[in-house]
Write a protein that holds these residues in place. Structure first.
Motif, PDB file in Angstrom:
ATOM      1  N   LEU A   1     125.852 -15.565  13.626  1.00  0.00           N
ATOM      2  CA  LEU A   1     126.755 -14.497  14.053  1.00  0.00           C
ATOM      3  C   LEU A   1     126.017 -13.479  14.915  1.00  0.00           C
ATOM      4  CD1 LEU A   1     128.754 -13.907  10.770  1.00  0.00           C
ATOM      5  CD2 LEU A   1     129.738 -14.520  12.987  1.00  0.00           C
ATOM      6  N   GLU A   2     124.843 -13.069  14.462  1.00  0.00           N
ATOM      7  CA  GLU A   2     124.060 -12.075  15.194  1.00  0.00           C
ATOM      8  C   GLU A   2     123.649 -12.579  16.570  1.00  0.00           C
ATOM      9  OE1 GLU A   2     120.975 -11.233  12.358  1.00  0.00           O
ATOM     10  OE2 GLU A   2     122.325 -10.022  11.121  1.00  0.00           O
TER      11      GLU A   2
ATOM     12  N   ALA B   1     131.460 -17.533  16.471  1.00  0.00           N
ATOM     13  CA  ALA B   1     132.454 -16.517  16.802  1.00  0.00           C
ATOM     14  C   ALA B   1     133.430 -16.273  15.658  1.00  0.00           C
ATOM     15  CB  ALA B   1     133.233 -16.943  18.049  1.00  0.00           C
TER      16      ALA B   1
ATOM     17  N   ARG C   1     129.784 -21.170  19.665  1.00  0.00           N
ATOM     18  CA  ARG C   1     129.442 -21.104  21.089  1.00  0.00           C
ATOM     19  C   ARG C   1     128.177 -21.926  21.263  1.00  0.00           C
ATOM     20  NH1 ARG C   1     130.415 -15.525  20.046  1.00  0.00           N
ATOM     21  NH2 ARG C   1     132.495 -14.966  20.760  1.00  0.00           N
TER      22      ARG C   1
ATOM     23  N   SER D   1     140.479 -11.600  22.288  1.00  0.00           N
ATOM     24  CA  SER D   1     139.674 -11.226  21.108  1.00  0.00           C
ATOM     25  C   SER D   1     140.099  -9.882  20.595  1.00  0.00           C
ATOM     26  CB  SER D   1     138.198 -11.173  21.461  1.00  0.00           C
ATOM     27  OG  SER D   1     137.719 -12.451  21.727  1.00  0.00           O
TER      28      SER D   1
ATOM     29  N   GLU E   1     132.996 -22.894  23.951  1.00  0.00           N
ATOM     30  CA  GLU E   1     133.391 -22.691  22.560  1.00  0.00           C
ATOM     31  C   GLU E   1     133.957 -23.986  21.989  1.00  0.00           C
ATOM     32  OE1 GLU E   1     134.549 -18.035  22.435  1.00  0.00           O
ATOM     33  OE2 GLU E   1     135.938 -19.342  23.514  1.00  0.00           O
TER      34      GLU E   1
ATOM     35  N   LYS F   1     125.422 -14.542  18.307  1.00  0.00           N
ATOM     36  CA  LYS F   1     126.681 -14.847  18.996  1.00  0.00           C
ATOM     37  C   LYS F   1     126.889 -16.347  19.193  1.00  0.00           C
ATOM     38  CE  LYS F   1     127.585 -10.382  20.546  1.00  0.00           C
ATOM     39  NZ  LYS F   1     127.892  -9.660  19.365  1.00  0.00           N
ATOM     40  N   LYS F   2     126.273 -17.165  18.327  1.00  0.00           N
ATOM     41  CA  LYS F   2     126.493 -18.608  18.368  1.00  0.00           C
ATOM     42  C   LYS F   2     127.695 -19.011  17.517  1.00  0.00           C
ATOM     43  CE  LYS F   2     121.752 -19.826  19.369  1.00  0.00           C
ATOM     44  NZ  LYS F   2     120.604 -20.659  19.014  1.00  0.00           N
TER      45      LYS F   2
ATOM     46  N   SER G   1     126.521 -21.829  28.190  1.00  0.00           N
ATOM     47  CA  SER G   1     126.252 -20.881  27.104  1.00  0.00           C
ATOM     48  C   SER G   1     127.514 -20.214  26.588  1.00  0.00           C
ATOM     49  CB  SER G   1     125.260 -19.819  27.562  1.00  0.00           C
ATOM     50  OG  SER G   1     125.826 -19.034  28.602  1.00  0.00           O
ATOM     51  N   LYS G   2     128.606 -20.315  27.321  1.00  0.00           N
ATOM     52  CA  LYS G   2     129.867 -19.689  26.931  1.00  0.00           C
ATOM     53  C   LYS G   2     130.881 -20.682  26.372  1.00  0.00           C
ATOM     54  CE  LYS G   2     128.829 -15.660  28.915  1.00  0.00           C
ATOM     55  NZ  LYS G   2     128.508 -14.486  28.182  1.00  0.00           N
TER      56      LYS G   2
END
Length: 109
Positions: free
Chosen positions: A39-40, A45, A72, A109, A9, A42-43, A6-7
């Protein structure tokens, strides 16, 4: 280094097809609106255009040559599916055959 699925990139370098600037500009607001849920969740970045030779000058139309994005997702296939469903792809702006998808890790980031 083992990264949770899930993390993971993925840096996407997505060229535009030739002579698609007018179509890109026509559907740009829809493209951007459609990215909001990604974006909301978090898929997505990062995302933005690539320019031909230089940044645009005030008062002149930008000369886009494609897009860059960092997604992501657990797999590259998931990223490709997201790109295929984007309005730039379904409207024949992006050249998906020549898209690069590179596994990356953002550590700052």
């Amino acid at each position: 280094m083992n990264i949770e699925p899930s993390k993971r990139e993925w840096l996407c370098i997505i060229p535009d097809k030739p002579d698609r600037l007018a179509k890109r500009l026509e559907i740009r607001q829809t493209h951007l609106a459609n990215l909001k849920p990604l974006l909301e969740a978090k898929k997505l970045a990062f995302g933005g255009p690539m320019f031909h030779d230089a940044h645009p000058v005030a008062g002149q139309a930008p000369q886009f040559k494609g897009s860059t994005m960092i997604f992501r997702a657990a797999t590259e296939a998931e990223v490709r599916e997201t790109l295929r469903n984007d309005i730039y792809a379904t409207s024949d702006v992006w050249d998906l055959e020549n898209t690069q998808i590179i596994p990356v890790l953002n550590v700052i980031s």
